[in-house]
Scaffold this active site. Structure first.
Site, PDB file in Angstrom:
ATOM      1  N   HIS A 194       0.893  -1.142   0.073  1.00 38.01           N
ATOM      2  CA  HIS A 194      -0.017   0.130   0.117  1.00 38.01           C
ATOM      3  C   HIS A 194       0.897   1.270   0.042  1.00 38.01           C
ATOM      4  CE1 HIS A 194      -3.656   2.453   0.752  1.00 38.01           C
ATOM      5  NE2 HIS A 194      -2.781   2.916   1.690  1.00 38.01           N
ATOM      6  N   CYS A 195       0.773   2.013  -1.050  1.00 34.59           N
ATOM      7  CA  CYS A 195       1.568   3.196  -1.154  1.00 34.59           C
ATOM      8  C   CYS A 195       0.858   4.468  -1.034  1.00 34.59           C
ATOM      9  CB  CYS A 195       2.095   3.241  -2.673  1.00 34.59           C
ATOM     10  SG  CYS A 195       3.309   4.583  -2.932  1.00 34.59           S
ATOM     11  N   PRO A 196       1.114   5.188   0.356  1.00 39.16           N
ATOM     12  CA  PRO A 196       0.705   6.286   0.384  1.00 39.16           C
ATOM     13  C   PRO A 196       0.743   7.478  -0.393  1.00 39.16           C
ATOM     14  CG  PRO A 196       2.155   5.983   2.148  1.00 39.16           C
ATOM     15  CD  PRO A 196       2.066   4.777   1.302  1.00 39.16           C
ATOM     16  N   GLY A 199      -1.811   7.159  -2.991  1.00 38.65           N
ATOM     17  CA  GLY A 199      -3.042   7.078  -2.492  1.00 38.65           C
ATOM     18  C   GLY A 199      -3.961   6.082  -2.636  1.00 38.65           C
TER      19      GLY A 199
END
Length: 488
Positions: A194-196, A199
């Site tokens: 999961h890459c913030p 997003g």
């Protein structure tokens, strides 16, 4: 019509009823049209949707907006303050190449952030119940105790044993390389991470765009940083270093941003280049699931053994379609009977059949008890006339009969005591064997006939008649108890 009659009937005038009235009382059969809802409106995961479900993102998008600001501000300053000078002093191709890189970076970033990463649909209640039933049957669990479903299954992929984990949130066995994202609350196919910064989750459907984004961003960062330094050097040669910084302060800000970000971006690009060449995911590499060497026991079963083939599969293969159909309409629920799967009886059907069997047995037992209670009393011979037969507790029965005690009524068994009734009919002779018995209800039963006092035959027959009467009273009390229980 005139009172005398016989006159012609006057024409009746009818007022027309308006069927187009907006009042609900005048149009009771007119149903309101309910707007159909789309699936993204009731999506169970923690995601945000825009443009009627066309754009799908994670709920935490603050870092994504920071990424947009950094790229837009840095590139905008470069095109506004550096490119005009460089296009005149060096070549006009610099802003052209910079523009191409910028639009490619923005396109891949938005494609990664706004797309479905490969979310797996959750099981419906019927599918979850069927899966748990299959697990119970496979494990041989009994209905008496509860045992949670196992968390893993094992499958063979290219000679390597791979475990499939059960997701208690989505109620499915996750396919190979899938994992549940705790931030988005979804199971993602070929989950990478999961890459913030973008997003969104990075999975099977948007991994190639994520790789192209970080790779092109690396080139754009290096490109901007290199030509900003070139711009400062050219200006410092003409007016000095301090004057060059005063003439182009935006170049200083661009150089600082690019200097501190280029290391992480280039390092991330190199790391994912290694993952693509070995056909691994970030999740698998961090956990140390596979080894790159074929000779070891935990070799990677997904690798094709060739770097070029692995890169082509990851970057050039077809994009799989979305499985959640987020823009589809919700169909009305139609109850359908659950069919047995794999030729095995379903748990629900077995349970309902057992309940029906229990009800049938209860009904049959109640019928037997009612029939036993309504069993007629056998009338004795009319020739047996003597003094009035006294019931227990009354004087006149003699010593043997006075010792007869009746206990409290006990519930009847499910089967009537046929052997006892047969013995009574054998002991008590009938007046005429060819004449049928007279059937009487317990309330209509007459008092026992008088018998000859003092004779052994009278005493024995008195004992049997008393036993029959006590049996009848027991049945009557039991039936009344059953009726009260059934009414409750």
């Amino acid at each position: 019509m005139p009172p005398g009659g016989g006159g012609p009937m006057k024409d009746c005038e009818y007022s027309q009823i308006s069927t187009h009235s907006s009042s609900p009382m005048e149009s009771p059969h007119k149903k309101k049209k309910i707007a159909a809802r789309r699936k993204w409106e009731v999506f169970p995961g923690r995601n945000k949707f825009f443009c009627n479900g066309r754009i799908m993102m994670a709920r935490q998008t603050g870092v994504f907006y920071l990424t947009l600001v950094l790229i837009l501000v840095t590139s905008g300053l470069f095109f506004a303050f550096d490119c005009p000078y460089l296009a005149v002093k060096i070549t006009p191709a610099i802003p052209v190449v910079g523009g191409i890189l910028f639009f490619f970076v923005m396109g891949t970033l938005l494609r990664t952030s706004f797309s479905d990463p490969g979310v797996l649909p959750r099981a419906t209640p019927d599918e979850a119940a069927d899966l748990e039933r299959q697990i119970d049957i496979a494990n041989g669990t009994s209905s008496g105790g509860y045992r949670p479903p196992p968390r893993t299954k094992e499958v063979i992929i290219n000679g390597q044993t791979v475990k499939l984990k059960y997701c208690f949130t989505c109620k499915i066995f996750r396919p190979p390389r899938a994992s549940h994202c705790s931030l988005c609350d979804n199971c993602v196919e070929r989950f990478d991470h999961h890459c913030p910064w973008v997003g969104n989750c990075v999975g099977k459907r948007n991994y190639r765009f994520f790789y192209m984004f970080i790779l092109s961003l690396s080139f754009l960062t290096v490109f901007i940083f290199a030509f900003v330094i070139t711009h400062v050097i050219l200006r410092s040669q003409q007016a000095g270093f301090l004057n060059a910084l005063k003439d182009s302060p935006a170049s200083v800000l661009e150089a600082v941003v690019c200097f501190f970000s280029v290391w992480s971006i280039v390092g991330l690009s190199g790391f994912h280049t290694y993952l693509i060449s070995s056909n691994q995911t970030t999740n698998e590499d961090i956990k140390g699931s596979w080894s790159n060497k074929r000779g070891k026991e935990n070799y990677n079963p997904y690798s094709y053994g060739n770097i070029f083939t692995n890169c082509c599969v990851a970057l050039c293969g077809p994009v799989s379609p979305s499985l959640i159909d987020r823009r589809g309409y919700i169909q009305p629920d139609t109850p359908q009977p659950a069919a047995p799967s794999n030729g095995m009886a379903t748990y629900g059907a077995t349970q309902s059949q057992s309940d029906m069997c229990d009800q049938d047995q209860c009904i049959q037992s109640t019928k037997f008890v009612l029939q036993a209670a309504a069993t007629p009393l056998l009338q004795s011979e009319p020739s047996l006339t003597s003094d009035e037969l006294h019931l227990p507790g009354k004087p006149g029965l003699g010593t043997p009969c006075a010792s007869l005690t009746l206990g409290p009524p006990t519930p009847p068994s499910s089967m009537p005591n046929l052997a006892a009734e047969a013995a009574l009919t054998d002991i008590l002779p009938l007046k005429d064997e060819h004449v049928g018995h007279q059937f009487l209800t317990p309330d209509e039963a007459p008092s026992p006939p008088t018998m000859l006092a003092g004779s052994p035959l009278a005493h024995s027959r008195t004992m049997h008649v008393l036993g029959l009467a006590s049996q009848d009273s027991l049945h009557e009390d039991s039936v009344r108890g059953l009726v009260k229980l059934s009414s409750v």
